[in-house]
Design an enzyme around this catalytic site. Structure first.
Site, mmCIF file in Angstrom:
data_model
loop_
_atom_site.group_PDB
_atom_site.id
_atom_site.type_symbol
_atom_site.label_atom_id
_atom_site.label_comp_id
_atom_site.label_asym_id
_atom_site.label_seq_id
_atom_site.Cartn_x
_atom_site.Cartn_y
_atom_site.Cartn_z
ATOM 1 N N GLY A 67 -13.033 -16.463 3.984
ATOM 2 C CA GLY A 67 -14.191 -15.546 4.620
ATOM 3 C C GLY A 67 -14.725 -15.891 5.923
ATOM 4 N N GLU A 115 -6.348 -22.850 -1.197
ATOM 5 C CA GLU A 115 -7.186 -22.105 -0.144
ATOM 6 C C GLU A 115 -8.371 -23.180 0.188
ATOM 7 O OE1 GLU A 115 -7.638 -17.829 -1.477
ATOM 8 O OE2 GLU A 115 -8.919 -18.708 -3.083
ATOM 9 N N ASN A 159 -7.913 -10.533 -4.261
ATOM 10 C CA ASN A 159 -9.247 -11.039 -5.241
ATOM 11 C C ASN A 159 -10.379 -10.243 -4.298
ATOM 12 O OD1 ASN A 159 -11.346 -12.290 -6.247
ATOM 13 N ND2 ASN A 159 -11.046 -14.280 -5.192
ATOM 14 N N GLU A 177 -14.987 -20.672 -4.986
ATOM 15 C CA GLU A 177 -16.569 -20.322 -5.356
ATOM 16 C C GLU A 177 -17.064 -20.557 -6.478
ATOM 17 O OE1 GLU A 177 -15.549 -16.167 -3.767
ATOM 18 O OE2 GLU A 177 -15.314 -17.156 -1.964
ATOM 19 N N HIS A 216 -11.251 -20.959 -8.683
ATOM 20 C CA HIS A 216 -11.472 -20.447 -7.205
ATOM 21 C C HIS A 216 -12.570 -21.363 -6.893
ATOM 22 C CE1 HIS A 216 -12.533 -18.198 -4.021
ATOM 23 N NE2 HIS A 216 -11.457 -17.596 -3.844
ATOM 24 N N LYS A 243 -13.393 -10.154 -5.449
ATOM 25 C CA LYS A 243 -14.444 -10.965 -5.811
ATOM 26 C C LYS A 243 -15.497 -9.858 -6.283
ATOM 27 C CE LYS A 243 -13.241 -14.292 -2.265
ATOM 28 N NZ LYS A 243 -13.481 -15.017 -1.301
ATOM 29 N N SER A 251 -8.858 -16.026 4.814
ATOM 30 C CA SER A 251 -8.638 -15.355 6.101
ATOM 31 C C SER A 251 -7.396 -14.881 6.430
ATOM 32 C CB SER A 251 -9.295 -15.865 7.226
ATOM 33 O OG SER A 251 -10.687 -16.340 7.078
HETATM 34 P P1 13P Z 1 -10.592 -14.248 2.504
HETATM 35 O O1 13P Z 1 -9.430 -13.676 2.421
HETATM 36 O O2 13P Z 1 -11.783 -13.362 2.408
HETATM 37 O O3 13P Z 1 -10.841 -15.349 3.472
HETATM 38 O O4 13P Z 1 -10.772 -14.997 0.840
HETATM 39 C C1 13P Z 1 -9.777 -15.645 0.367
HETATM 40 C C2 13P Z 1 -10.015 -15.951 -0.836
HETATM 41 O O5 13P Z 1 -11.088 -16.469 -1.403
HETATM 42 C C3 13P Z 1 -9.343 -15.191 -2.106
HETATM 43 O O6 13P Z 1 -9.555 -15.935 -3.307
#
Ligand code: 13P
Length: 251
Positions: free
Chosen positions: A172, A166, A11, A98, A96, A13, A211
């Site tokens: 992150g 997740e 992803n 976010e 997601h 982002k 992560s």
């Molecule tokens: P990270 O791997 O940067 O922690 O992000 C995970 C994520 O949100 C994938 O959708």
């Protein structure tokens, strides 16, 4: 028990642009095309989808979108419909954390998006996960079970579903869940699916995200209910992402 092909999905982002996205996709293709036994997916920003889809078409690397509208075409300024994605992507991330946190998407919205994705013949990658306060209060299991069940309300296309657990606190932060925590929660997700669709539970892929990197992927993949990873930061470097693909391919 069904044998589940592992999935490594990146992803991206809100990172890369048309040019650098194409370059990243090219590097990932070069480094991972020969690796078998794993499903590879990259989810670039919308503006890069056309070029990347052309580049990767017919290769072993699939293309996904990061979001989609639940509505059909019409007066929805700034939105992207599933029909616009047809021919460009095979998968779409929905729900997601976010999007849930920053854009107020509810599980009902996510269920509507998943239904729209399926109607277009695409495969949803449906995300769930608890925030830190919920875990600290000891409510992670019930929260994620409820969130997944309500995000799957009315869902019927069980043969084409990927779920991603997740935890928000692991995204992150560099602090991945332990493999025990990730196993416990992916198993919870699988039990929710078993309740809703008993015959599908052993074939739906449940991923872990948060992560993930080349240092923790092996231990995560060893867990019986973790069928791969949804990867953010580590998916933006072709060599690191290809290491994850290699780990899953040989897992
Ligand atoms: P990270 O791997 O940067 O922690 O992000 C995970 C994520 O949100 C994938 O959708």
């Amino acid at each position: 028990m069904a044998i589940r092909t592992p999935v490594i999905a990146g992803n991206w982002k809100m990172n890369t642009d048309v040019v650098s996205g194409l370059e990243l996709a090219r590097e990932i293709l070069e480094q991972s095309d020969g690796i078998t036994g794993v499903e590879k997916i990259v989810c670039p920003p919308f503006v890069a989808l056309a070029g990347i889809s052309e580049l990767l078409g017919g290769s072993s690397v699939h293309v996904g979108a990061q979001n989609v509208s639940a509505n059909e075409n019409g007066a929805y300024t700034g939105e992207i419909s599933t029909s616009m994605l047809e021919g460009l992507v095979s998968h779409v991330i929905v729900g997601h954390s976010e999007r849930r946190a920053l854009y107020n998407e509810t599980s009902a919205d996510v269920a509507a998006k998943a239904a729209a994705v399926v109607s277009a013949g695409l495969i949803p990658i449906l995300c769930v996960g608890e925030a830190l306060e919920i875990r600290q209060a000891g409510n992670a299991i019930s929260f994620v079970a409820d969130q997944l069940e309500s995000s799957l309300a009315g869902y019927t296309a069980w043969e084409s579903l990927i779920v991603a657990y997740e935890p928000v606190w692991a995204i992150g932060t560099g602090e991945a869940a332990t493999s025990e925590q990730a196993q416990e929660m992916t198993a919870v997700c699988r039990e929710v699916i078993r309740k809703l669709a008993p015959n599908a539970a052993d074939s739906v892929r449940v991923l872990y995200g948060g992560s993930v990197n080349s240092g923790n992927i092996d231990e995560l993949l060893e867990q019986p209910d973790i069928d791969g990873a949804l990867v953010g930061g580590a998916s933006l470097k072709a060599d690191e992402f290809s290491k994850l693909i290699t780990a899953a391919g040989s897992a």
